[in-house]
Design a protein around this motif. Structure first.
Motif, PDB file in Angstrom:
ATOM      1  N   ALA A 186      -1.144   2.321  -9.170  1.00 18.19           N
ATOM      2  CA  ALA A 186      -2.153   1.311  -8.841  1.00 18.19           C
ATOM      3  C   ALA A 186      -1.983   0.020  -9.632  1.00 18.19           C
ATOM      4  N   GLU A 187      -1.179   0.027 -10.675  1.00 13.22           N
ATOM      5  CA  GLU A 187      -0.944  -1.201 -11.427  1.00 13.22           C
ATOM      6  C   GLU A 187      -0.211  -2.240 -10.582  1.00 13.22           C
ATOM      7  N   LYS A 188       0.563  -1.778  -9.582  1.00 16.08           N
ATOM      8  CA  LYS A 188       1.331  -2.713  -8.757  1.00 16.08           C
ATOM      9  C   LYS A 188       1.140  -2.492  -7.256  1.00 16.08           C
ATOM     10  N   HIS A 189       0.319  -1.510  -6.892  1.00 19.61           N
ATOM     11  CA  HIS A 189       0.180  -1.171  -5.478  1.00 19.61           C
ATOM     12  C   HIS A 189      -1.263  -0.819  -5.143  1.00 19.61           C
ATOM     13  N   ARG A 190      -1.599  -0.940  -3.868  1.00 22.79           N
ATOM     14  CA  ARG A 190      -2.830  -0.357  -3.358  1.00 22.79           C
ATOM     15  C   ARG A 190      -2.533   1.111  -3.078  1.00 22.79           C
ATOM     16  N   VAL A 191      -3.302   1.998  -3.677  1.00 22.09           N
ATOM     17  CA  VAL A 191      -3.005   3.431  -3.614  1.00 22.09           C
ATOM     18  C   VAL A 191      -4.139   4.165  -2.904  1.00 22.09           C
ATOM     19  N   PHE A 192      -3.759   5.024  -1.979  1.00 20.15           N
ATOM     20  CA  PHE A 192      -4.728   5.828  -1.236  1.00 20.15           C
ATOM     21  C   PHE A 192      -4.286   7.287  -1.279  1.00 20.15           C
ATOM     22  N   ALA A 193      -5.249   8.181  -1.483  1.00 17.00           N
ATOM     23  CA  ALA A 193      -4.938   9.614  -1.535  1.00 17.00           C
ATOM     24  C   ALA A 193      -5.964  10.371  -0.693  1.00 17.00           C
ATOM     25  N   PRO A 194      -5.737  10.467   0.617  1.00 12.80           N
ATOM     26  CA  PRO A 194      -6.704  11.156   1.476  1.00 12.80           C
ATOM     27  C   PRO A 194      -6.597  12.671   1.376  1.00 12.80           C
ATOM     28  N   CYS A 195      -7.695  13.349   1.662  1.00  9.48           N
ATOM     29  CA  CYS A 195      -7.689  14.791   1.833  1.00  9.48           C
ATOM     30  C   CYS A 195      -7.526  15.076   3.324  1.00  9.48           C
ATOM     31  N   LEU A 196      -6.477  15.799   3.688  1.00 11.78           N
ATOM     32  CA  LEU A 196      -6.288  16.159   5.082  1.00 11.78           C
ATOM     33  C   LEU A 196      -7.454  17.020   5.566  1.00 11.78           C
ATOM     34  N   LEU A 197      -7.787  16.889   6.849  1.00  8.43           N
ATOM     35  CA  LEU A 197      -8.817  17.747   7.424  1.00  8.43           C
ATOM     36  C   LEU A 197      -8.447  19.213   7.224  1.00  8.43           C
ATOM     37  N   GLY A 198      -9.449  19.990   6.816  1.00  2.00           N
ATOM     38  CA  GLY A 198      -9.211  21.401   6.518  1.00  2.00           C
ATOM     39  C   GLY A 198      -8.961  21.671   5.057  1.00  2.00           C
ATOM     40  N   PHE A 199      -8.773  20.608   4.268  1.00  2.00           N
ATOM     41  CA  PHE A 199      -8.432  20.766   2.854  1.00  2.00           C
ATOM     42  C   PHE A 199      -9.298  19.867   1.977  1.00  2.00           C
ATOM     43  N   GLY A 200      -9.328  20.210   0.706  1.00  2.00           N
ATOM     44  CA  GLY A 200      -9.989  19.363  -0.280  1.00  2.00           C
ATOM     45  C   GLY A 200     -11.436  19.088   0.075  1.00  2.00           C
TER      46      GLY A 200
ATOM     47  N   PRO B 254       0.828  -1.210   0.000  1.00  2.00           N
ATOM     48  CA  PRO B 254       0.000   0.000   0.000  1.00  2.00           C
ATOM     49  C   PRO B 254       0.862   1.260   0.000  1.00  2.00           C
ATOM     50  N   VAL B 255       0.392   2.256  -0.732  1.00  2.00           N
ATOM     51  CA  VAL B 255       1.067   3.548  -0.823  1.00  2.00           C
ATOM     52  C   VAL B 255       0.044   4.622  -0.474  1.00  2.00           C
ATOM     53  N   VAL B 256       0.373   5.455   0.507  1.00  2.00           N
ATOM     54  CA  VAL B 256      -0.518   6.545   0.917  1.00  2.00           C
ATOM     55  C   VAL B 256       0.107   7.861   0.483  1.00  2.00           C
ATOM     56  N   LEU B 257      -0.616   8.611  -0.338  1.00  2.00           N
ATOM     57  CA  LEU B 257      -0.142   9.852  -0.945  1.00  2.00           C
ATOM     58  C   LEU B 257      -0.799  11.036  -0.245  1.00  2.00           C
ATOM     59  N   VAL B 258       0.002  11.912   0.339  1.00  2.00           N
ATOM     60  CA  VAL B 258      -0.532  13.013   1.143  1.00  2.00           C
ATOM     61  C   VAL B 258      -0.145  14.356   0.515  1.00  2.00           C
ATOM     62  N   HIS B 259      -1.138  15.151   0.223  1.00  2.00           N
ATOM     63  CA  HIS B 259      -0.974  16.416  -0.493  1.00  2.00           C
ATOM     64  C   HIS B 259      -0.438  17.518   0.411  1.00  2.00           C
ATOM     65  N   GLY B 260      -0.189  18.674  -0.201  1.00  2.00           N
ATOM     66  CA  GLY B 260       0.332  19.821   0.524  1.00  2.00           C
ATOM     67  C   GLY B 260      -0.728  20.868   0.824  1.00  2.00           C
ATOM     68  N   PHE B 261      -0.280  22.029   1.291  1.00  2.00           N
ATOM     69  CA  PHE B 261      -1.157  23.123   1.702  1.00  2.00           C
ATOM     70  C   PHE B 261      -2.027  23.598   0.544  1.00  2.00           C
ATOM     71  N   GLY B 262      -3.324  23.711   0.802  1.00  2.00           N
ATOM     72  CA  GLY B 262      -4.254  24.227  -0.186  1.00  2.00           C
ATOM     73  C   GLY B 262      -4.647  23.252  -1.271  1.00  2.00           C
ATOM     74  N   ALA B 263      -4.060  22.069  -1.270  1.00  2.00           N
ATOM     75  CA  ALA B 263      -4.343  21.080  -2.316  1.00  2.00           C
ATOM     76  C   ALA B 263      -5.300  20.006  -1.784  1.00  2.00           C
ATOM     77  N   SER B 264      -5.302  18.840  -2.419  1.00  2.00           N
ATOM     78  CA  SER B 264      -6.213  17.755  -2.037  1.00  2.00           C
ATOM     79  C   SER B 264      -5.668  16.442  -2.586  1.00  2.00           C
ATOM     80  N   GLY B 265      -6.377  15.361  -2.318  1.00  2.00           N
ATOM     81  CA  GLY B 265      -5.973  14.066  -2.860  1.00  2.00           C
ATOM     82  C   GLY B 265      -5.920  14.058  -4.377  1.00  2.00           C
TER      83      GLY B 265
END
Length: 371
Positions: free
Chosen positions: A127-141, A105-116
């Motif tokens: 995702a072809e070789k991994h489980r991929v997750f891209a959450p939106c941090l609280l306060g964003f997205g 699994p790979v968890v991708l975390v965005h920066g300030f003002g952005a989103s998943g």
């Protein structure tokens, strides 16, 4: 006719307008990417009563024959992976399918003002070789922007990501964070090494001890009196007024595009979908309050030095060398503090995952093969 693969989530809720499967599309030159989510968002779950949205993909997919002239995947049928139902704080989901070999699994975390959504080009390839997750941090997205939340020391985001790893991902993951997201995943890796297989800092933010020392030297300690309390209230009110005006200015479409053009090396990557993904969350009724809190409260007490001193995870620094905000010398200094970190320079600006995603994914996947 050609065949394409549409990736589906490993954690998919029952049919619900707020938990629609991610969709893929092709941009104006035919590059595959995640489609921008609707106003109802992606998958979601509850953390401390707040709703957190996240994108999720893996290689379980459906294949469709599409007309060669079709530039989007609008004909894709809605499909979710089968699995065993479980409860995550009241949100019925499908089990993560650990019995299938879906990759690390790979968890991708965005920066300030952005989103998943800022991982739109990376997620389908990973995702072809991994489980991929891209959450939106609280306060964003798409995630909640609660008025009662506090962002002191970035602990809210650390705790949110720890809960996400335990409740949604459900196994140790490679954490990848850009800018503010880099500081957040470093905080997780330093405090919960059991949840982390590897750490990737992408033009990562965060204060060093030397910066905190300089700030403390510039601010003499004063005795707390009624006069200083009044002065601090006035200073806070003025700061809030200034930040409110700044927020109103920065959320304008023309200003958002100007900022992106300043930090992207490949300006052809800046399109209306990206601009909209930044502006739309700023229209939320609590967005201004969140902006003021985040800007005012994220002057961290725990320094990068302290977090690196507790770090045990294999670490990669993926750095856009044309970043005007967080320059490459910061990566050099991180390596002096954590010499075992590997370094890979990228021909990109502050957000290489969207600025130069092909080079980014290639460097990331090659490094993950060694874990």
């Amino acid at each position: 006719m050609w065949t394409t693969k549409v990736v589906r989530s490993t954690v998919a809720t029952k049919p619900n307008p707020s938990t629609r499967p991610e969709r893929l599309e092709r941009d104006h030159v035919g590059r595959l990417r995640m489609a921008k989510p609707t106003k109802d968002g992606w998958r979601w779950y509850q953390y401390r009563g707040w709703t957190v949205h996240y994108g999720s993909m893996d290689r379980r997919s459906i294949s469709l024959d599409l007309d060669e002239e079709s530039d989007t995947l609008d004909e894709v049928a809605e499909a979710v992976a089968t699995g065993t139902e479980q409860e995550i704080e009241g949100n019925t989901t499908l089990a993560t399918g650990m019995d299938a070999d879906l990759g690390t699994p790979v968890v991708l975390v965005h920066g300030f003002g952005a989103s998943g959504y800022h991982w739109r080009y990376c997620a389908p390839t990973l995702a072809e070789k991994h489980r991929v997750f891209a959450p939106c941090l609280l306060g964003f997205g798409l995630s909640d922007k609660p008025k009662e939340a506090t962002y002191e020391n970035g602990e809210l985001w650390r705790d949110q990501l720890v809960h996400f790893l335990e409740s949604v991902v459900q196994e140790p993951a490679v954490l990848v964070g850009n800018s503010l997201g880099g500081r957040a995943v470093l905080h997780v890796a330093a405090t919960r090494p059991d949840l982390v297989r590897g750490l990737v800092l992408v033009n990562s933010a965060g204060r060093f001890a030397e910066e905190n020392n300089m700030a403390s030297m510039a601010e003499p300690v004063e005795e707390l009196t009624a006069l200083t309390q009044v002065r601090d209230r006035i200073r806070t009110a003025v700061q809030r007024a200034v930040l409110s005006l700044t927020f109103l200015w920065t959320k304008r479409p023309t200003r958002v595009k100007q900022v992106l053009e300043a930090v992207y090396s490949n300006r052809d990557r800046i399109d209306q979908s990206l601009v909209d993904s930044i502006i739309e969350p700023a229209l939320h009724e609590n967005a201004m309050d969140t902006f003021i809190k985040v800007v005012g409260q994220t002057r961290t007490q725990t320094t990068v030095n302290e977090l690196l001193g507790r770090l045990k995870a294999p670490t990669l620094l993926l750095w856009g060398m044309k970043d005007p905000w967080i320059r490459p010398d910061k990566a050099d200094y991180i390596r002096t503090l954590y010499p075992q970190a590997e370094f890979y320079p990228l021909d990109a600006g502050h957000c290489p995952q969207d600025d130069s995603p092909e080079e980014f994914v290639e460097a990331l996947t090659q490094w993950m093969q060694k874990l």
